[in-house]
Design a protein around this motif. Structure first.
Motif, PDB file in Angstrom:
ATOM      1  N   ILE A 162       0.841  -1.202   0.000  1.00  0.00           N
ATOM      2  CA  ILE A 162       0.000   0.000   0.000  1.00  0.00           C
ATOM      3  C   ILE A 162       0.873   1.248   0.000  1.00  0.00           C
ATOM      4  O   ILE A 162       0.622   2.215  -0.719  1.00  0.00           O
ATOM      5  N   ALA A 163       1.947   1.218   0.818  1.00  0.00           N
ATOM      6  CA  ALA A 163       2.837   2.373   0.922  1.00  0.00           C
ATOM      7  C   ALA A 163       3.505   2.658  -0.417  1.00  0.00           C
ATOM      8  O   ALA A 163       3.614   3.810  -0.837  1.00  0.00           O
ATOM      9  N   LEU A 164       3.931   1.620  -1.120  1.00  0.00           N
ATOM     10  CA  LEU A 164       4.565   1.798  -2.425  1.00  0.00           C
ATOM     11  C   LEU A 164       3.591   2.411  -3.414  1.00  0.00           C
ATOM     12  O   LEU A 164       3.932   3.328  -4.155  1.00  0.00           O
ATOM     13  N   GLU A 165       2.372   1.903  -3.377  1.00  0.00           N
ATOM     14  CA  GLU A 165       1.363   2.430  -4.287  1.00  0.00           C
ATOM     15  C   GLU A 165       1.150   3.921  -4.026  1.00  0.00           C
ATOM     16  O   GLU A 165       1.084   4.727  -4.953  1.00  0.00           O
ATOM     17  N   ALA A 166       1.094   4.291  -2.733  1.00  0.00           N
ATOM     18  CA  ALA A 166       0.856   5.687  -2.361  1.00  0.00           C
ATOM     19  C   ALA A 166       2.026   6.567  -2.805  1.00  0.00           C
ATOM     20  O   ALA A 166       1.827   7.659  -3.330  1.00  0.00           O
ATOM     21  N   VAL A 167       3.241   6.083  -2.603  1.00  0.00           N
ATOM     22  CA  VAL A 167       4.399   6.914  -2.938  1.00  0.00           C
ATOM     23  C   VAL A 167       4.508   7.065  -4.454  1.00  0.00           C
ATOM     24  O   VAL A 167       4.807   8.147  -4.963  1.00  0.00           O
TER      25      VAL A 167
ATOM     26  N   LYS B 115     -12.517  -8.682  -3.330  1.00  0.00           N
ATOM     27  CA  LYS B 115     -12.667  -7.235  -3.342  1.00  0.00           C
ATOM     28  C   LYS B 115     -11.546  -6.576  -2.532  1.00  0.00           C
ATOM     29  O   LYS B 115     -10.964  -5.576  -2.943  1.00  0.00           O
ATOM     30  N   ALA B 116     -11.244  -7.192  -1.371  1.00  0.00           N
ATOM     31  CA  ALA B 116     -10.207  -6.628  -0.499  1.00  0.00           C
ATOM     32  C   ALA B 116      -8.850  -6.632  -1.203  1.00  0.00           C
ATOM     33  O   ALA B 116      -8.100  -5.662  -1.150  1.00  0.00           O
ATOM     34  N   LEU B 117      -8.551  -7.730  -1.888  1.00  0.00           N
ATOM     35  CA  LEU B 117      -7.249  -7.844  -2.559  1.00  0.00           C
ATOM     36  C   LEU B 117      -7.132  -6.845  -3.706  1.00  0.00           C
ATOM     37  O   LEU B 117      -6.096  -6.209  -3.888  1.00  0.00           O
ATOM     38  N   VAL B 118      -8.224  -6.697  -4.457  1.00  0.00           N
ATOM     39  CA  VAL B 118      -8.215  -5.720  -5.550  1.00  0.00           C
ATOM     40  C   VAL B 118      -8.064  -4.310  -4.963  1.00  0.00           C
ATOM     41  O   VAL B 118      -7.313  -3.483  -5.482  1.00  0.00           O
TER      42      VAL B 118
ATOM     43  N   PHE C 232      -4.009  -5.440  -6.027  1.00  0.00           N
ATOM     44  CA  PHE C 232      -3.665  -6.628  -6.817  1.00  0.00           C
ATOM     45  C   PHE C 232      -4.595  -6.743  -8.017  1.00  0.00           C
ATOM     46  O   PHE C 232      -5.746  -6.300  -7.960  1.00  0.00           O
ATOM     47  N   ARG C 233      -4.065  -7.347  -9.072  1.00  0.00           N
ATOM     48  CA  ARG C 233      -4.909  -7.564 -10.242  1.00  0.00           C
ATOM     49  C   ARG C 233      -5.975  -8.602  -9.915  1.00  0.00           C
ATOM     50  O   ARG C 233      -5.715  -9.545  -9.155  1.00  0.00           O
ATOM     51  N   SER C 234      -7.130  -8.416 -10.506  1.00  0.00           N
ATOM     52  CA  SER C 234      -8.256  -9.304 -10.226  1.00  0.00           C
ATOM     53  C   SER C 234      -7.900 -10.759 -10.533  1.00  0.00           C
ATOM     54  O   SER C 234      -8.233 -11.671  -9.780  1.00  0.00           O
ATOM     55  N   SER C 235      -7.172 -10.965 -11.630  1.00  0.00           N
ATOM     56  CA  SER C 235      -6.817 -12.340 -12.012  1.00  0.00           C
ATOM     57  C   SER C 235      -5.841 -12.959 -10.999  1.00  0.00           C
ATOM     58  O   SER C 235      -5.938 -14.141 -10.673  1.00  0.00           O
ATOM     59  N   ASP C 236      -4.919 -12.128 -10.460  1.00  0.00           N
ATOM     60  CA  ASP C 236      -3.974 -12.632  -9.457  1.00  0.00           C
ATOM     61  C   ASP C 236      -4.703 -12.986  -8.164  1.00  0.00           C
ATOM     62  O   ASP C 236      -4.423 -14.018  -7.535  1.00  0.00           O
TER      63      ASP C 236
ATOM     64  N   ALA D 178      -7.600 -14.322   8.745  1.00  0.00           N
ATOM     65  CA  ALA D 178      -6.596 -15.354   8.527  1.00  0.00           C
ATOM     66  C   ALA D 178      -6.504 -15.694   7.044  1.00  0.00           C
ATOM     67  O   ALA D 178      -5.407 -15.906   6.506  1.00  0.00           O
ATOM     68  N   LEU D 179      -7.653 -15.706   6.387  1.00  0.00           N
ATOM     69  CA  LEU D 179      -7.673 -16.013   4.946  1.00  0.00           C
ATOM     70  C   LEU D 179      -6.943 -14.934   4.163  1.00  0.00           C
ATOM     71  O   LEU D 179      -6.169 -15.228   3.251  1.00  0.00           O
ATOM     72  N   LEU D 180      -7.174 -13.678   4.546  1.00  0.00           N
ATOM     73  CA  LEU D 180      -6.537 -12.569   3.838  1.00  0.00           C
ATOM     74  C   LEU D 180      -5.021 -12.652   3.994  1.00  0.00           C
ATOM     75  O   LEU D 180      -4.258 -12.449   3.045  1.00  0.00           O
TER      76      LEU D 180
END
Ligand SMILES: [Zn+2]
Length: 358
Positions: A188-193, A315-318, A322-326, A348-350
């Motif tokens: 998340i931090a990388l995306e923000a920067v 939804k959380a991962l996207v 992350f890409r939807s396919s990943d 735990a799943l996340l």
């Protein structure tokens, strides 16, 4: 002690005493170490879910530490079998049992304290041991080692100020990243920067835009949010009858002092910051515990399990970038591990999905 902890949680005594969680209660009021507190709380929660475990622990059939090792695997249908399978077993035997039932991702994020590297004296002083050869460069930077296809282990050394910021960012991000997973936070931090630097370079800035007009007086505006955050110091504002303040920074929510339903406005004067447990505690006191429990049950019923929790995770991962396919691939991998996988807690799943992806 476990029975007492179950009772305290049940009666919300820790919340009344300005503790935002059982962990805060165990460490500050009972003086337990962090590790002991975590183990006791995990055990007490398990016993609340599966009361039969208490008898198995009390009679010595299964050791508490083995119960905790099996923590993620207990379900209503397997609890007796699992206790039977683990009864009288050693730590290693139980770990083997777990490995057969639920293979683990390779590395869990961790923070370790490393000894400070001081410049070595050129001449050993009298009585000092000779300097030890240092094979690492004096300024250790990050180290990336491949673990498997598309998975890497990143090790880096940070100073105490950065660690402080990391912990702060972690608590700010609890909503999006409930497990506090460092690799997710890092992503998340990388995306923000990247977004910030790109914006600066491309001159794309949202600053200077007028605030959106709002009509509903109960709506909480950005400026009201800022004012409340500043006033309450980004901490839970609950104060116990003895005058002790909670001050938690985790899971903070804006709480209407006079509820919206009773005409409360979204002005800063009608808002306060509360941690989620204290927000709910206030609701329980205002509307009664039964009502709040019913509401939660109702919401739970409305939330479908299985496919539902898979959709939530997707939804959380996207949302984390992350890409939807990943995301789909990672969730498919989790499902392949165990058919019952979606009955596990979403947190735990996340965590496991992120371990697959990062
Ligand atoms: Zn609180």
């Amino acid at each position: 002690m476990l029975v007492h902890l179950v009772e305290i949680q049940e009666r919300r005594l820790h919340l009344e005493l300005a503790c935002s969680s059982m962990f805060v209660f165990c460490t500050t009021k009972l003086g337990l170490s962090e590790g002991t507190a975590n183990r006791r709380i995990m055990a007490a929660r398990l016993i609340r879910r599966f009361p039969r475990l208490l008898e198995a622990i009390a009679s010595g059939r299964i050791h508490l530490s083995n119960v905790l090792r099996l923590h993620d695997l207990f379900t209503e249908s397997n609890v007796d079998d699992l206790v039977d399978a683990a009864a009288g077993k050693s730590k290693r035997e139980v770990e083997e049992l777990i490995a057969r039932m639920a293979p683990k991702p390779p590395v869990a994020p961790s923070i370790r304290i490393v000894p400070e590297q001081r410049p070595l004296p050129s001449e050993p002083g009298p009585g000092l041991p000779p300097p030890v050869a240092v094979s690492e460069p004096a300024r250790a930077d990050a180290k990336v080692s491949p673990l498997s296809d598309a998975r890497y282990k990143l090790e880096l050394t940070i100073d105490d100020r950065t660690l402080e910021r990391l912990e702060y960012a972690r608590s700010l991000m609890r909503h999006k990243n409930p497990s506090g997973d460092i690799s997710a936070l890092f992503a998340i931090a990388l995306e923000a920067v990247i977004e910030k630097v790109e914006k600066g370079k491309l001159g794309k800035t949202s600053r200077g835009l007028p605030p959106r007009p709002t009509k509903d007086p109960a709506t909480v505006t950005q400026s009201a949010r800022r004012e409340v955050v500043e006033r309450d110091g980004f901490r839970c504002s609950y104060v116990s009858p003895d005058g002790e303040r909670c001050g938690s920074r985790n899971f903070l929510e804006f709480d209407h002092v006079v509820p919206r339903a009773r005409g409360g406005t979204g002005d800063a004067s009608n808002l306060r910051l509360r941690c989620r447990p204290h927000n709910r505690y206030a609701a329980e006191q205002a509307f009664g515990r039964e009502h709040v429990d019913r509401e939660i049950q109702r919401k739970r019923r409305e939330r479908p399990t299985d496919d539902g929790s898979r959709a939530i995770l997707q939804k959380a991962l996207v949302g984390l970038g992350f890409r939807s396919s990943d995301a789909d691939r990672a969730l498919g991998q989790l499902q392949a591990q165990a058919p019952e996988v979606w009955s596990r807690p979403v947190e735990a799943l996340l965590r496991d999905a992120l371990a697959v992806l990062t």
